[in-house]
Write a protein that holds these residues in place. Sequence first.
Motif, short mmCIF file in Angstrom:
data_model
loop_
_atom_site.label_atom_id
_atom_site.label_comp_id
_atom_site.label_asym_id
_atom_site.label_seq_id
_atom_site.Cartn_x
_atom_site.Cartn_y
_atom_site.Cartn_z
N TYR A 261 -44.96 82.89 2.77
CA TYR A 261 -43.64 83.41 3.13
C TYR A 261 -43.55 83.65 4.62
CZ TYR A 261 -41.96 84.47 -1.59
OH TYR A 261 -41.51 84.37 -2.87
N GLY A 262 -42.33 83.58 5.14
CA GLY A 262 -42.00 84.07 6.46
C GLY A 262 -41.28 85.40 6.27
N PHE A 263 -41.69 86.42 7.01
CA PHE A 263 -41.09 87.75 6.90
C PHE A 263 -40.33 88.03 8.19
CE2 PHE A 263 -44.85 87.74 4.22
CZ PHE A 263 -44.35 88.25 3.03
N TYR A 264 -39.08 88.40 8.06
CA TYR A 264 -38.18 88.65 9.19
C TYR A 264 -37.80 90.13 9.18
CZ TYR A 264 -37.66 83.62 8.58
OH TYR A 264 -37.91 82.28 8.42
N ASP A 265 -37.99 90.80 10.31
CA ASP A 265 -37.64 92.21 10.42
C ASP A 265 -36.84 92.44 11.69
OD1 ASP A 265 -39.26 93.90 8.30
OD2 ASP A 265 -40.58 92.30 9.00
N THR B 99 -38.91 90.77 14.68
CA THR B 99 -40.26 90.25 14.46
C THR B 99 -40.22 89.19 13.37
OG1 THR B 99 -40.87 91.90 12.79
CG2 THR B 99 -41.33 92.45 15.09
N LEU B 100 -41.09 88.22 13.51
CA LEU B 100 -41.27 87.17 12.51
C LEU B 100 -42.77 87.08 12.25
CD1 LEU B 100 -40.54 84.70 10.77
CD2 LEU B 100 -40.55 83.35 12.88
N SER B 101 -43.14 87.20 11.01
CA SER B 101 -44.56 87.09 10.66
C SER B 101 -44.71 86.22 9.43
CB SER B 101 -45.17 88.48 10.43
OG SER B 101 -44.45 89.16 9.42
N GLU B 102 -45.91 85.77 9.21
CA GLU B 102 -46.17 84.95 8.04
C GLU B 102 -47.20 85.65 7.17
OE1 GLU B 102 -48.22 81.20 8.78
OE2 GLU B 102 -48.62 81.90 10.80
N GLY B 103 -47.08 85.42 5.87
CA GLY B 103 -48.01 86.04 4.94
C GLY B 103 -47.92 85.35 3.59
N GLU B 104 -48.46 86.01 2.61
CA GLU B 104 -48.52 85.42 1.28
C GLU B 104 -48.23 86.48 0.23
OE1 GLU B 104 -52.16 83.67 -1.11
OE2 GLU B 104 -51.75 82.48 0.70
N ARG B 105 -47.48 86.10 -0.79
CA ARG B 105 -47.21 86.97 -1.92
C ARG B 105 -47.37 86.14 -3.17
NH1 ARG B 105 -42.45 91.22 -1.45
NH2 ARG B 105 -43.43 91.71 -3.40
N GLY B 106 -48.24 86.57 -4.05
CA GLY B 106 -48.45 85.85 -5.31
C GLY B 106 -48.88 84.41 -5.12
N VAL C 284 -34.41 103.72 14.17
CA VAL C 284 -33.36 104.43 13.45
C VAL C 284 -32.71 103.56 12.38
CG1 VAL C 284 -32.90 106.08 15.30
CG2 VAL C 284 -31.67 103.91 15.26
N GLU C 285 -32.90 102.25 12.45
CA GLU C 285 -32.41 101.34 11.41
C GLU C 285 -33.39 100.19 11.27
OE1 GLU C 285 -28.00 100.65 10.83
OE2 GLU C 285 -28.06 101.15 12.95
N HIS C 286 -33.47 99.65 10.06
CA HIS C 286 -34.37 98.52 9.79
C HIS C 286 -33.74 97.61 8.74
CE1 HIS C 286 -37.86 96.89 7.33
NE2 HIS C 286 -37.93 96.24 8.48
N TRP C 287 -33.76 96.31 9.03
CA TRP C 287 -33.31 95.29 8.09
C TRP C 287 -34.45 94.30 7.92
CZ3 TRP C 287 -30.67 96.86 12.42
CH2 TRP C 287 -29.47 97.52 12.22
N ASP C 288 -34.59 93.76 6.72
CA ASP C 288 -35.65 92.76 6.54
C ASP C 288 -35.22 91.70 5.54
OD1 ASP C 288 -36.67 93.43 3.73
OD2 ASP C 288 -36.96 95.35 4.72
N SER C 289 -35.94 90.61 5.61
CA SER C 289 -35.71 89.47 4.72
C SER C 289 -36.99 88.68 4.65
CB SER C 289 -34.58 88.60 5.29
OG SER C 289 -34.33 87.51 4.43
N ARG C 290 -37.12 87.86 3.62
CA ARG C 290 -38.27 86.97 3.53
C ARG C 290 -37.80 85.64 2.97
NH1 ARG C 290 -39.79 90.50 -1.11
NH2 ARG C 290 -39.36 89.24 -2.94
N ARG C 291 -38.55 84.61 3.31
CA ARG C 291 -38.21 83.27 2.87
C ARG C 291 -39.49 82.51 2.58
NH1 ARG C 291 -35.86 78.61 6.76
NH2 ARG C 291 -36.09 76.93 5.29
#
Length: 53
Positions: free
Chosen positions: A19-23, A8-15, A33-40
Amino acid sequence: MARPRVFTLSEGERGGVAYGFYDLFRVEGGAIVEHWDSRRAVPASTMSGLEIF
């Protein structure tokens, strides 16, 4: 045997920063059973002039 994955790729805001959020999820037996994530942080501009989203 295949191990299904969902990306999944979603967009949002922090502070106040966009950001783009990648899961990435690995699913087994209908459960995650497993999850990895990143943000940019979304850049103000790109080389192509096109938006990220």
